[in-house]
Design an enzyme around this catalytic site. Structure first.
Site, PDB file in Angstrom:
ATOM      1  N   HIS A   1      37.462   0.009  41.811  1.00 40.99           N
ATOM      2  CA  HIS A   1      36.083   0.514  41.853  1.00 40.99           C
ATOM      3  C   HIS A   1      35.331  -0.019  40.637  1.00 40.99           C
ATOM      4  CE1 HIS A   1      32.674   3.237  41.912  1.00 40.99           C
ATOM      5  NE2 HIS A   1      33.006   3.558  43.150  1.00 40.99           N
TER       6      HIS A   1
ATOM      7  N   GLY B   1      25.095   5.305  43.419  1.00 36.36           N
ATOM      8  CA  GLY B   1      24.464   6.454  42.768  1.00 36.36           C
ATOM      9  C   GLY B   1      22.993   6.257  42.450  1.00 36.36           C
TER      10      GLY B   1
ATOM     11  N   LYS C   1      35.124  11.071  42.904  1.00 36.58           N
ATOM     12  CA  LYS C   1      35.021  10.640  41.502  1.00 36.58           C
ATOM     13  C   LYS C   1      35.477  11.789  40.592  1.00 36.58           C
ATOM     14  CE  LYS C   1      31.523   7.334  42.888  1.00 36.58           C
ATOM     15  NZ  LYS C   1      30.332   6.569  42.556  1.00 36.58           N
TER      16      LYS C   1
ATOM     17  N   GLU D   1      33.396   1.364  38.722  1.00 39.81           N
ATOM     18  CA  GLU D   1      33.421   2.290  37.579  1.00 39.81           C
ATOM     19  C   GLU D   1      34.717   2.134  36.777  1.00 39.81           C
ATOM     20  OE1 GLU D   1      32.520   5.840  39.779  1.00 39.81           O
ATOM     21  OE2 GLU D   1      30.514   5.049  40.182  1.00 39.81           O
TER      22      GLU D   1
ATOM     23  N   ASN E   1      34.763   9.579  48.172  1.00 44.98           N
ATOM     24  CA  ASN E   1      35.241   9.424  46.797  1.00 44.98           C
ATOM     25  C   ASN E   1      34.578  10.495  45.937  1.00 44.98           C
ATOM     26  OD1 ASN E   1      35.921   8.628  44.231  1.00 44.98           O
ATOM     27  ND2 ASN E   1      34.833   6.656  44.291  1.00 44.98           N
TER      28      ASN E   1
ATOM     29  N   SER F   1      25.234   4.719  47.867  1.00 40.49           N
ATOM     30  CA  SER F   1      24.104   5.551  48.312  1.00 40.49           C
ATOM     31  C   SER F   1      24.061   5.774  49.822  1.00 40.49           C
ATOM     32  CB  SER F   1      22.776   4.953  47.810  1.00 40.49           C
ATOM     33  OG  SER F   1      22.727   4.965  46.397  1.00 40.49           O
TER      34      SER F   1
ATOM     35  N   GLU G   1      30.846  -2.668  47.622  1.00 48.90           N
ATOM     36  CA  GLU G   1      30.024  -1.716  46.890  1.00 48.90           C
ATOM     37  C   GLU G   1      29.167  -2.451  45.862  1.00 48.90           C
ATOM     38  OE1 GLU G   1      31.798   2.577  47.231  1.00 48.90           O
ATOM     39  OE2 GLU G   1      32.145   1.702  45.271  1.00 48.90           O
TER      40      GLU G   1
HETATM   41  P1  13P Z   1      27.391   6.945  45.890  1.00 46.11           P
HETATM   42  O1  13P Z   1      27.605   7.207  47.375  1.00 46.11           O
HETATM   43  O2  13P Z   1      27.250   8.214  45.101  1.00 46.11           O
HETATM   44  O3  13P Z   1      26.319   5.946  45.660  1.00 46.11           O
HETATM   45  O4  13P Z   1      28.755   6.297  45.357  1.00 46.11           O
HETATM   46  C1  13P Z   1      29.292   5.210  46.044  1.00 46.11           C
HETATM   47  C2  13P Z   1      30.629   4.946  45.502  1.00 46.11           C
HETATM   48  O5  13P Z   1      30.775   4.470  44.395  1.00 46.11           O
HETATM   49  C3  13P Z   1      31.786   5.301  46.335  1.00 46.11           C
HETATM   50  O6  13P Z   1      32.958   4.814  45.810  1.00 46.11           O
END
Ligand code: 13P
Length: 249
Positions: free
Chosen positions: A93, A168, A11, A95, A9, A208, A162
């Site tokens: 997600h 992150g 993002k 976010e 992803n 992560s 997740e």
């Molecule tokens: P990270 O791998 O940067 O922690 O992000 C995970 C994520 O949100 C994947 O959709």
């Protein structure tokens, strides 16, 4: 047997120049045993699709609208993602749930639209740190899953666990916590969809994931792969995650 799946992803990251990372990844891993899906920002979908034709790598979007078309400025319909070459779409997600006020009901509507366009939804669920501290992690996962599931059909479906606090942050749950969450999601899927359909759903861990922890995470029961954020942006970081998943298969 469920084929392992590594989804990257990107993002809101990536310009045209970053497609060189896709070329480097393909060169280093031309024939992964695992399915690998790259989910770039919408602006790179077509160009990345061009880089991925006649390779085993697949393309995914990061979100879609629930409607098939219409007056929705800034949004993208599932059919548009499919038209650009996508086979998957990330939905729900955290976010988007947090930053855009998406409810599980909205996620379910998007998942129905994705399926109508022939896309496989990658449905994200995850608890916050406060919810885990309150002992409510499994309850939150079950509730998000139940309300976000599109329907009982046996069309391809992926669910990503997740934990919001692991995204992150460099922090990950313990293998036992991941096993508990994935085991719970698998049994809840069976309750809603029946054991046969639930058994075909790939369960990804996200939050992560990187080269240093991938093998340990992929050794956890009921982990069929990963949804990777930061470590999916560079071939040097994502390649070892794919290799670890192939080795776990
Ligand atoms: P990270 O791998 O940067 O922690 O992000 C995970 C994520 O949100 C994947 O959709």
């Amino acid at each position: 047997m469920r084929q392992k799946l590594a989804a990257g992803n990107w993002k809101m990251n990536g310009l045209g120049a970053d497609l060189a990372e896709v070329d480097a990844l393909r060169a280093a891993h031309p024939a992964p045993a695992s399915q690998v899906v790259l989910c770039p920002p919408a602006t790179l979908l077509e160009r990345m699709a061009g880089r991925l034709t006649r390779t085993p790598y697949l393309l995914g979007g990061q979100d879609c609208h629930a409607a098939a078309a219409g007056a929705h400025t800034g949004d993208i319909a599932a059919a548009m993602l499919a038209d650009a070459g996508a086979a998957f779409v990330i939905l729900g997600h955290s976010e988007r749930r947090e930053g855009h006020g998406e409810t599980s009901a909205m996620v379910a509507a998007k998942a129905r639209a994705a399926r109508a366009a022939g896309l496989a939804p990658i449905l994200c669920v995850g608890e916050t740190e406060a919810e885990r501290a309150a002992g409510r992690a499994l309850e939150v996962l079950a509730d998000q899953l139940a309300r976000s599931l599109p329907d009982g059909s046996d069309a391809p479906l992926v669910v990503a666990y997740e934990p919001v606090w692991a995204i992150g942050s460099g922090r990950t749950p313990t293998p036992d916590q991941i096993a508990e969450a994935h085991g719970h999601l698998r049994s809840e899927l069976a309750r809603h969809l029946g054991a046969g359909v639930a058994g075909a759903v790939r369960l990804l861990y996200g939050g992560s994931v990187k080269a240093a922890n991938a093998a340990a995470i992929f050794a956890v029961p009921e982990v069929d792969g990963a949804l990777v954020g930061g470590a999916a942006l560079r071939a040097a970081d994502f390649g070892p995650v794919i290799a670890a998943l192939d080795a776990a298969g």
